[in-house]
Design a protein around this motif. Structure first.
Motif, short mmCIF file in Angstrom:
data_model
loop_
_atom_site.label_atom_id
_atom_site.label_comp_id
_atom_site.label_asym_id
_atom_site.label_seq_id
_atom_site.Cartn_x
_atom_site.Cartn_y
_atom_site.Cartn_z
N LEU A 212 48.99 -18.19 52.85
CA LEU A 212 47.56 -18.07 52.56
C LEU A 212 46.74 -18.65 53.70
N GLU A 213 47.12 -19.81 54.19
CA GLU A 213 46.40 -20.44 55.31
C GLU A 213 46.49 -19.56 56.56
N CYS B 65 46.96 -16.22 56.65
CA CYS B 65 46.13 -15.02 56.46
C CYS B 65 44.66 -15.36 56.55
N ASP B 66 44.28 -16.49 55.97
CA ASP B 66 42.87 -16.91 55.95
C ASP B 66 42.38 -17.20 57.37
N VAL C 59 41.56 -12.30 51.53
CA VAL C 59 42.97 -12.32 51.14
C VAL C 59 43.08 -12.05 49.64
N LEU D 276 39.97 -23.21 52.28
CA LEU D 276 39.99 -21.86 52.86
C LEU D 276 38.59 -21.45 53.30
N GLY E 52 37.60 -18.09 54.28
CA GLY E 52 37.21 -16.75 53.84
C GLY E 52 37.33 -16.60 52.33
N VAL F 33 39.01 -15.41 48.89
CA VAL F 33 40.36 -15.20 48.36
C VAL F 33 40.23 -14.75 46.92
#
Lengths: 169, 169, 169
Positions: free
Chosen positions: A67-68, A70-71, A77, A112, A114, A116
């Motif tokens: 996740l980190e 992709c973010d 995401v 994060l 962005g 999600v």
């Protein structure tokens, strides 16, 4: 944002619709592993429905790390889904892994940058099963939903394809 | 209109209340078949609660045909219930029948002239069962609810006898 | 007031939060009995979360009697929970006891002078189980929720720790 709902409640379709309206790039973080033919079919159905332009990252266990990653790349995401990730961790040979990965996800969630959208199955509204693993799964899913919902801007539950706002505008 | 809800959530009572306020005649389209003593008891309970003036048409499989027939006669049609009809079709010796009857129902739904209230069990919010037929039933019920809800003016879910609007005024 | 919700939906935490904001004394009416290690752990978790000042009355079967007794003493009564009480009655060697105790609770409910918050598990939204006792439990829980909700000022259901109002301001 957290998108909850029962089996075939339309939660993935709803989350994909929101992601489709997003301006930036979309990355699908897929946690499911095709263990059998039925699972393979379900995964293929999801894949066929998504725009070809969306990137797909598969990660069954290290959700916080993926996740980190992709973010950091920017855009939105879409996590499909938390319950499959929980299932993978419950089946992991290392019993402490679930608690560790869960803590890492909850620590990463508010940091994060962005948007999600996490999709997850609501499984706690039926008869409590006799099977101890199923009971543990119910507990873990419920606790995870509570912890993430408390830190999310929006929480929605789906029924018959229709959203019901639980939190946020 | 679609009225959803869990076991003993008050969904039938609610639907019957709405039907009771209707000015025209009411036809109950009953899909359940008394396979055992428990089912017989449940059916008798429903029957005892309904006004004697309401017509009752029993049709376990050809729901689209029976619905069009009842609708053509005028008044309100109350379908009790979609999940028993799905169960009957899943148990039918002809495996393609479910898909065919489902397509016919979805095709008929937007063409009906009078009011229709369909009652259905929401079954997708518990632990996904190990039994493959039960899993298929969950999937079919969820997909049917989504498809009908998309084409309905009003969708409501009941809990503890209390309605929660999902769609419509 | 009735507080419903699935397993680990945050219903107890929510009810305890409301009770914590109450001006007067709080009595917890605990219906659970520690039959095994898991149950013992769950009860201990609940106990650890509650303020030390709250009185705790344990009563697995005679809920109406205990409730009237606690209510007469003044303050708020928090019932944790209706579903464990139902379970105890379903397992009672006297088969008529459930109907009798249920009638007594429903008769007592509108006569109480102080505030009462009853927590209960919503169990009717999964696949109907093959097990007859589980099916009976689903029926009894659903009927009880309907009957109490009809006589309550407020009814709320929790999902992912978030309340959804079903009745009342």
């Amino acid at each position: 944002m957290l998108v909850l709902g029962g089996v075939r409640s339309g939660k993935s379709r709803y989350a994909e619709g929101l992601a489709g309206n997003h301006r930036g790039p979309v990355t699908v973080l897929a946690t499911g592993t095709a263990g059998d033919a039925e699972m393979e079919r379900r995964i293929a159905l999801h894949r066929a429905r998504r725009p070809a332009a969306w990137a797909v990252v598969e990660e069954p266990l290290d959700l916080a790390g993926a996740l980190e990653h992709c973010d950091a790349a920017g855009g939105l995401v879409l996590i499909e889904c938390l319950t499959l990730w929980l299932t993978n961790l419950l089946c992991d040979p290392e019993p402490e892994r679930l608690a560790r990965e869960r803590a890492r996800l909850l620590a990463a969630w508010p940091t994060l940058r962005g948007d999600v959208i996490a999709v997850s199955n609501e499984v706690g509204l039926g008869i409590v099963p006799a099977n101890a693993l199923a009971r543990r799964f119910m507990d873990e899913a419920g606790e995870l939903h509570q912890a993430l919902a408390a830190q999310s801007d929006q929480v929605v539950t789906l029924m018959a394809g229709l959203p019901l706002k639980l939190k946020g505008a």
